[in-house]
Design an enzyme around this catalytic site. Sequence first.
Site, mmCIF file in Angstrom:
data_model
loop_
_atom_site.group_PDB
_atom_site.id
_atom_site.type_symbol
_atom_site.label_atom_id
_atom_site.label_comp_id
_atom_site.label_asym_id
_atom_site.label_seq_id
_atom_site.Cartn_x
_atom_site.Cartn_y
_atom_site.Cartn_z
ATOM 1 N N SER A 235 82.926 -27.332 88.438
ATOM 2 C CA SER A 235 83.682 -26.320 89.169
ATOM 3 C C SER A 235 83.002 -26.026 90.509
ATOM 4 O O SER A 235 82.883 -26.934 91.336
ATOM 5 C CB SER A 235 83.859 -25.077 88.293
ATOM 6 O OG SER A 235 84.878 -24.277 88.797
ATOM 7 N N ASP B 243 93.674 -27.004 82.358
ATOM 8 C CA ASP B 243 92.732 -26.096 83.002
ATOM 9 C C ASP B 243 93.519 -25.055 83.798
ATOM 10 O O ASP B 243 94.267 -25.401 84.718
ATOM 11 C CB ASP B 243 91.844 -26.964 83.924
ATOM 12 C CG ASP B 243 90.778 -26.184 84.660
ATOM 13 O OD1 ASP B 243 90.954 -24.985 84.901
ATOM 14 O OD2 ASP B 243 89.768 -26.820 85.005
ATOM 15 N N HIS C 54 88.861 -25.498 81.110
ATOM 16 C CA HIS C 54 87.787 -25.459 82.120
ATOM 17 C C HIS C 54 86.417 -25.178 81.482
ATOM 18 O O HIS C 54 85.429 -25.048 82.176
ATOM 19 C CB HIS C 54 88.123 -24.346 83.118
ATOM 20 C CG HIS C 54 87.425 -24.441 84.447
ATOM 21 N ND1 HIS C 54 87.739 -25.371 85.396
ATOM 22 C CD2 HIS C 54 86.409 -23.693 84.995
ATOM 23 C CE1 HIS C 54 86.972 -25.204 86.467
ATOM 24 N NE2 HIS C 54 86.157 -24.191 86.241
HETATM 25 N N1 LIG Z 1 85.038 -14.587 84.999
HETATM 26 C C1 LIG Z 1 86.022 -15.565 85.351
HETATM 27 C C2 LIG Z 1 85.719 -16.912 84.771
HETATM 28 C C3 LIG Z 1 84.434 -17.480 85.241
HETATM 29 C C4 LIG Z 1 84.295 -18.906 84.773
HETATM 30 O O1 LIG Z 1 85.136 -19.466 84.106
HETATM 31 N N2 LIG Z 1 83.204 -19.535 85.166
HETATM 32 C C5 LIG Z 1 83.021 -20.917 84.842
HETATM 33 C C6 LIG Z 1 82.872 -21.692 86.107
HETATM 34 S S1 LIG Z 1 84.309 -21.448 87.108
HETATM 35 C C7 LIG Z 1 83.968 -22.241 88.605
HETATM 36 O O2 LIG Z 1 82.946 -22.347 89.149
HETATM 37 C C8 LIG Z 1 81.813 -21.079 83.926
HETATM 38 O O3 LIG Z 1 81.178 -22.115 83.912
HETATM 39 N N3 LIG Z 1 81.536 -20.038 83.149
HETATM 40 C C9 LIG Z 1 80.387 -19.979 82.288
HETATM 41 C C10 LIG Z 1 80.627 -20.347 80.856
HETATM 42 O O4 LIG Z 1 79.635 -20.346 80.088
HETATM 43 O O5 LIG Z 1 81.769 -20.660 80.462
HETATM 44 C C11 LIG Z 1 87.395 -15.130 84.893
HETATM 45 O O6 LIG Z 1 87.446 -14.095 84.267
HETATM 46 O O7 LIG Z 1 88.360 -15.851 85.161
#
Ligand SMILES: N[C@@H](CCC(=O)N[C@@H](CSC=O)C(=O)NCC(=O)O)C(=O)O
EC number: 3.1.2.12
Length: 254
Positions: free
Chosen positions: A120, A198, A232
Site C-alpha cells: 500500500s 480490495d 487489502h
Molecule cells: N484505519 C484505516 C485502515 C488503515 C489500513 O488499512 N492500513 C493498512 C495499510 S493501508 C495503506 O497504506 C495496514 O497495513 N494496516 C495494518 C494492519 O495490520 O492491517 C481505515 O479505517 O480505513
Amino acid sequence: MKFGIYLPSQIEDKKLPVIYWLSGLTCSEANFIEKSGAQRYAQEYGVVIVNPDTSPRGLNISGDKDNWDFGEGAGFYVDATEEPWKKNYNMFSYVTKELIEIISTNFNVIEGTQSIMGHSMGGHGALICALKNPGLYQSVSAFAPICNPSKCAWGRKAFEGYLGPQETSNWSDWDATELVKVYNGPPLCLFIDQGAADKFLQEEQLLPNNLVEACKIAKVPIILNKREGYDHSYFYISSFIGEHIKHHSGYLQK
Ligand SMILES: N[C@@H](CCC(=O)N[C@@H](CSC=O)C(=O)NCC(=O)O)C(=O)O
C-alpha cells in the site's frame, strides 16, 4: 527509529542478501513481524528481511497524531520539504541511505545485494525507492501499492502536506506512475500483486491500471497478479508473501 530484522540461521556461516519491506498507513515495524508470516520463507530462501517503521515518532510536532493517513505512521517515504515536517520526515533518505548503512555496518550481509518490497503506502515507497535509485535494488515488488499518488486522495493529502502544493512543487518526482516514464537504468521488472476485492482499489486509492499504462508506454516490464476475492489485509499479504520472497531470491542469489 525502530526497525525489525529477521536473520535466518545461515547467517552464522555466510553473508546473506537483504530484502527491505516497507509497511503501509498506520503500521509500525510490528505489523509485518506479527502478521506477514514472512519468516519461514526468509529462512527457506536464506535472505535477511529488514522492516522499518513508517515514520518518525515521539517528536510531538503539532498535528502529527491528528490523522491516521498523515503524520505519525504515514511518512509516505518522501523527503519532506515543508515546515514543520522537513527536519525529520525524510523517510526516503532514511530507507535508501541511512538504513542500508546501518544494516551493512552491523550485520553479516552482502553489501549492495538487496531488493525492496512493500504494501500500500509501502508499495508506493518500494516502487519509488527502486525507480529513483537505478541499480540500488536488484528487484522490486509491491502488494496493493498506491501506484499514482498524485491522483488519489491519500497521496494528494500527503504530498500537499509534506511537499507543498502541486503547482509549486514537483510531485512527479515522488510518483511511481510518473517516474516509470523517465526511468533510465538497468532492466527492472515491477512485480505487483493486487487483491480484486480490495476496498481501497474500488475507492481509487491504488490506481494500478495507471501504472500498467505508463509501463507500456515506457516499455518497462510489469507483472500484475490480480488475486480474485482477496482484500487489502495482512491475511492477503501472508497468502502471497512466499511468492514475493521467492521472486526476489531469484535475483539476489544469482
Ligand atoms: N484505519 C484505516 C485502515 C488503515 C489500513 O488499512 N492500513 C493498512 C495499510 S493501508 C495503506 O497504506 C495496514 O497495513 N494496516 C495494518 C494492519 O495490520 O492491517 C481505515 O479505517 O480505513
